[in-house]
Design a protein around this motif. Sequence first.
Motif, PDB file in Angstrom:
ATOM      1  N   ASN A 179       0.661 -27.063   3.733  1.00  0.00           N
ATOM      2  CA  ASN A 179       0.090 -25.960   2.972  1.00  0.00           C
ATOM      3  C   ASN A 179       0.265 -24.659   3.751  1.00  0.00           C
ATOM      4  OD1 ASN A 179      -2.031 -24.052   1.945  1.00  0.00           O
ATOM      5  ND2 ASN A 179      -2.593 -25.795   0.671  1.00  0.00           N
ATOM      6  N   PRO A 180       0.815 -23.619   3.127  1.00  0.00           N
ATOM      7  CA  PRO A 180       1.052 -22.367   3.863  1.00  0.00           C
ATOM      8  C   PRO A 180      -0.226 -21.704   4.359  1.00  0.00           C
ATOM      9  CG  PRO A 180       1.459 -22.079   1.502  1.00  0.00           C
ATOM     10  CD  PRO A 180       1.301 -23.542   1.738  1.00  0.00           C
ATOM     11  N   TYR A 181      -1.370 -22.103   3.836  1.00  0.00           N
ATOM     12  CA  TYR A 181      -2.652 -21.545   4.269  1.00  0.00           C
ATOM     13  C   TYR A 181      -3.418 -22.522   5.170  1.00  0.00           C
ATOM     14  CZ  TYR A 181      -1.903 -17.838   0.873  1.00  0.00           C
ATOM     15  OH  TYR A 181      -1.382 -16.769   0.189  1.00  0.00           O
ATOM     16  N   TYR A 182      -2.725 -23.489   5.742  1.00  0.00           N
ATOM     17  CA  TYR A 182      -3.400 -24.534   6.506  1.00  0.00           C
ATOM     18  C   TYR A 182      -4.300 -23.965   7.595  1.00  0.00           C
ATOM     19  CZ  TYR A 182      -4.253 -28.544   9.511  1.00  0.00           C
ATOM     20  OH  TYR A 182      -4.867 -29.512  10.267  1.00  0.00           O
ATOM     21  N   ARG A 183      -3.768 -23.118   8.441  1.00  0.00           N
ATOM     22  CA  ARG A 183      -4.544 -22.589   9.558  1.00  0.00           C
ATOM     23  C   ARG A 183      -5.750 -21.795   9.069  1.00  0.00           C
ATOM     24  NH1 ARG A 183      -5.041 -17.943  11.908  1.00  0.00           N
ATOM     25  NH2 ARG A 183      -3.335 -17.017  10.700  1.00  0.00           N
ATOM     26  N   GLN A 184      -5.517 -20.925   8.092  1.00  0.00           N
ATOM     27  CA  GLN A 184      -6.625 -20.115   7.580  1.00  0.00           C
ATOM     28  C   GLN A 184      -7.695 -20.973   6.910  1.00  0.00           C
ATOM     29  OE1 GLN A 184      -3.334 -19.559   7.067  1.00  0.00           O
ATOM     30  NE2 GLN A 184      -2.944 -17.404   6.505  1.00  0.00           N
ATOM     31  N   LEU A 185      -7.254 -21.965   6.140  1.00  0.00           N
ATOM     32  CA  LEU A 185      -8.215 -22.815   5.431  1.00  0.00           C
ATOM     33  C   LEU A 185      -9.087 -23.600   6.403  1.00  0.00           C
ATOM     34  CD1 LEU A 185      -5.895 -23.987   2.543  1.00  0.00           C
ATOM     35  CD2 LEU A 185      -8.086 -22.831   2.220  1.00  0.00           C
ATOM     36  N   MET A 186      -8.488 -24.105   7.472  1.00  0.00           N
ATOM     37  CA  MET A 186      -9.284 -24.817   8.471  1.00  0.00           C
ATOM     38  C   MET A 186     -10.300 -23.874   9.113  1.00  0.00           C
ATOM     39  SD  MET A 186      -8.640 -28.013   8.508  1.00  0.00           S
ATOM     40  CE  MET A 186      -9.488 -28.415  10.035  1.00  0.00           C
ATOM     41  N   GLU A 187      -9.900 -22.652   9.384  1.00  0.00           N
ATOM     42  CA  GLU A 187     -10.820 -21.672   9.959  1.00  0.00           C
ATOM     43  C   GLU A 187     -11.922 -21.319   8.968  1.00  0.00           C
ATOM     44  OE1 GLU A 187     -10.671 -17.001  11.448  1.00  0.00           O
ATOM     45  OE2 GLU A 187      -8.852 -18.239  11.527  1.00  0.00           O
ATOM     46  N   TRP A 188     -11.539 -21.054   7.705  1.00  0.00           N
ATOM     47  CA  TRP A 188     -12.528 -20.685   6.686  1.00  0.00           C
ATOM     48  C   TRP A 188     -13.508 -21.817   6.417  1.00  0.00           C
ATOM     49  CZ3 TRP A 188      -8.068 -18.830   3.051  1.00  0.00           C
ATOM     50  CH2 TRP A 188      -7.563 -17.610   3.520  1.00  0.00           C
ATOM     51  N   ASN A 189     -13.062 -23.061   6.619  1.00  0.00           N
ATOM     52  CA  ASN A 189     -13.915 -24.232   6.365  1.00  0.00           C
ATOM     53  C   ASN A 189     -14.583 -24.713   7.649  1.00  0.00           C
ATOM     54  OD1 ASN A 189     -14.861 -25.917   4.219  1.00  0.00           O
ATOM     55  ND2 ASN A 189     -13.606 -27.607   4.986  1.00  0.00           N
ATOM     56  N   CYS A 190     -14.667 -23.836   8.638  1.00  0.00           N
ATOM     57  CA  CYS A 190     -15.375 -24.125   9.890  1.00  0.00           C
ATOM     58  C   CYS A 190     -14.797 -25.341  10.613  1.00  0.00           C
ATOM     59  CB  CYS A 190     -16.864 -24.327   9.638  1.00  0.00           C
ATOM     60  SG  CYS A 190     -17.674 -22.911   8.878  1.00  0.00           S
ATOM     61  N   GLY A 191     -13.477 -25.530  10.483  1.00  0.00           N
ATOM     62  CA  GLY A 191     -12.811 -26.614  11.180  1.00  0.00           C
ATOM     63  C   GLY A 191     -12.982 -27.979  10.556  1.00  0.00           C
ATOM     64  N   LEU A 192     -13.622 -28.052   9.397  1.00  0.00           N
ATOM     65  CA  LEU A 192     -13.878 -29.338   8.750  1.00  0.00           C
ATOM     66  C   LEU A 192     -12.720 -29.756   7.855  1.00  0.00           C
ATOM     67  CD1 LEU A 192     -17.605 -28.742   7.714  1.00  0.00           C
ATOM     68  CD2 LEU A 192     -16.755 -29.965   9.738  1.00  0.00           C
ATOM     69  N   GLN A 193     -12.382 -31.036   7.885  1.00  0.00           N
ATOM     70  CA  GLN A 193     -11.332 -31.567   7.021  1.00  0.00           C
ATOM     71  C   GLN A 193     -11.836 -31.872   5.612  1.00  0.00           C
ATOM     72  OE1 GLN A 193      -8.129 -32.032   7.443  1.00  0.00           O
ATOM     73  NE2 GLN A 193      -7.808 -31.751   9.648  1.00  0.00           N
ATOM     74  N   ASP A 194     -13.130 -31.935   5.422  1.00  0.00           N
ATOM     75  CA  ASP A 194     -13.724 -32.244   4.119  1.00  0.00           C
ATOM     76  C   ASP A 194     -13.816 -30.970   3.287  1.00  0.00           C
ATOM     77  OD1 ASP A 194     -15.129 -33.090   1.917  1.00  0.00           O
ATOM     78  OD2 ASP A 194     -16.961 -33.631   3.021  1.00  0.00           O
ATOM     79  N   PHE A 195     -13.023 -30.897   2.217  1.00  0.00           N
ATOM     80  CA  PHE A 195     -13.012 -29.738   1.323  1.00  0.00           C
ATOM     81  C   PHE A 195     -13.642 -30.061  -0.032  1.00  0.00           C
ATOM     82  CE2 PHE A 195      -9.933 -28.542   4.471  1.00  0.00           C
ATOM     83  CZ  PHE A 195     -10.020 -27.161   4.542  1.00  0.00           C
ATOM     84  N   SER A 196     -14.425 -31.140  -0.104  1.00  0.00           N
ATOM     85  CA  SER A 196     -14.949 -31.569  -1.396  1.00  0.00           C
ATOM     86  C   SER A 196     -15.917 -30.555  -2.003  1.00  0.00           C
ATOM     87  CB  SER A 196     -15.637 -32.928  -1.267  1.00  0.00           C
ATOM     88  OG  SER A 196     -16.728 -32.860  -0.350  1.00  0.00           O
ATOM     89  N   GLY A 197     -16.534 -29.705  -1.188  1.00  0.00           N
ATOM     90  CA  GLY A 197     -17.456 -28.714  -1.718  1.00  0.00           C
ATOM     91  C   GLY A 197     -16.842 -27.359  -1.965  1.00  0.00           C
ATOM     92  N   TRP A 198     -15.533 -27.230  -1.822  1.00  0.00           N
ATOM     93  CA  TRP A 198     -14.837 -25.955  -1.942  1.00  0.00           C
ATOM     94  C   TRP A 198     -14.872 -25.453  -3.391  1.00  0.00           C
ATOM     95  CZ3 TRP A 198     -12.631 -23.312   2.153  1.00  0.00           C
ATOM     96  CH2 TRP A 198     -11.799 -22.240   1.842  1.00  0.00           C
ATOM     97  N   LYS A 199     -15.323 -24.206  -3.600  1.00  0.00           N
ATOM     98  CA  LYS A 199     -15.368 -23.593  -4.932  1.00  0.00           C
ATOM     99  C   LYS A 199     -14.214 -22.623  -5.172  1.00  0.00           C
ATOM    100  CE  LYS A 199     -19.112 -21.900  -6.688  1.00  0.00           C
ATOM    101  NZ  LYS A 199     -20.310 -21.041  -6.831  1.00  0.00           N
TER     102      LYS A 199
END
Length: 356
Positions: A179-199
């Motif tokens: 994913n081209p946003y991999y690094r940013q997404l991990m940072e935005w999600n506080c380093g968590l791999q669980d994105f099930s609550g992402w809105k």
Amino acid sequence: MIFPYTVRYGKPLFRLAARKGGNVADRIAANPGGDPHRPCICIGQTVAVAPGRTMEAVDTANPYDYERMMEDLGLLKQRYPFLAVESIGRSVLGKTIPSIRIGSGPAEVHYNGSFHANEWITSLLLMKFIEDYASAYVNGAPLGAWDVRPLFEQTSLWIVPMVNPDGVELVLRGLSRENPYYRQLMEWNCGLQDFSGWKANIRGVDLNDQFPAHWEIERDRRGVPGPGPRDYTGMAPLSEPEALAMAEFTKSRNFQLVAALHTQGKEIYWNYRDLEPRESEAIACRLASVSGYEAVKLHGSDAGYKDWFIQEFRRPGFTVEAGLGVNPLPVSQFGEMYREIAPLLLEGLASVSIKS
């Protein structure tokens, strides 16, 4: 009718028959040389599918992602050629955002789902409704207590089942290193791999806080400084391609009524800063009556799609919060939710067809 189907996962032909209808003999005849008990050679292989007459295209027993929706749209279009399927735009990652028109009448209505990624079950509700509505019309059968033929002939219903396809894929499939946003997404999600609550969408923007209806007030009320799982309004209204596509699509039509499906709460929001037309509350009460939901006059919320529609067009607009619980709601709730939502969607059409 035979049409091509591209395999997403390795599947024996007998399982493909169960998923898409018909029987194993039909599959073998359509795909000579294939072993019905061995998986398809590879993901991406194309096989021939002849849909059975009684099969259901939309599987309501499993989580509903973008690829499954696109497969189902292909099946539904084959079965019901009167469905008009087109694209209203593309997501950040380039996914087509489809709209489906059903009905031939002059009064135009719009429903949408999955503005929020972890509310993907709303896409499943809308896709199942499309299938059931089309089937009832073709077979001259009632849908619940409704004869759908007058609704079909008096209204044109435009459905965008998945506004936020990138976000839905993130919630249901997780984050790939490609994913081209991999690094940013991990940072935005506080380093968590669980994105099930992402809105949000894939750039961390809440698409239902993106519309130019007192956007600045909503930005300041939210107080979220940057991208993340929820509630970030973006740098400006309609900065995200998904929200812009929805605004342009809405402006291109003559919708007499719109409803955005969300989860959860079993509530119907019908007002916006006293700009809604007089009939909005009465319609909301009818929607509440058939669904068992509560019609709520909401305050302290701006920049949503419903808010913008009411402000821009002064016509009835609704946010429907389906189901109860903590998002994402489990697919095990689907049956109960659909029994509540389908009559509400039909009542929305009836509210407009009566005027026409």
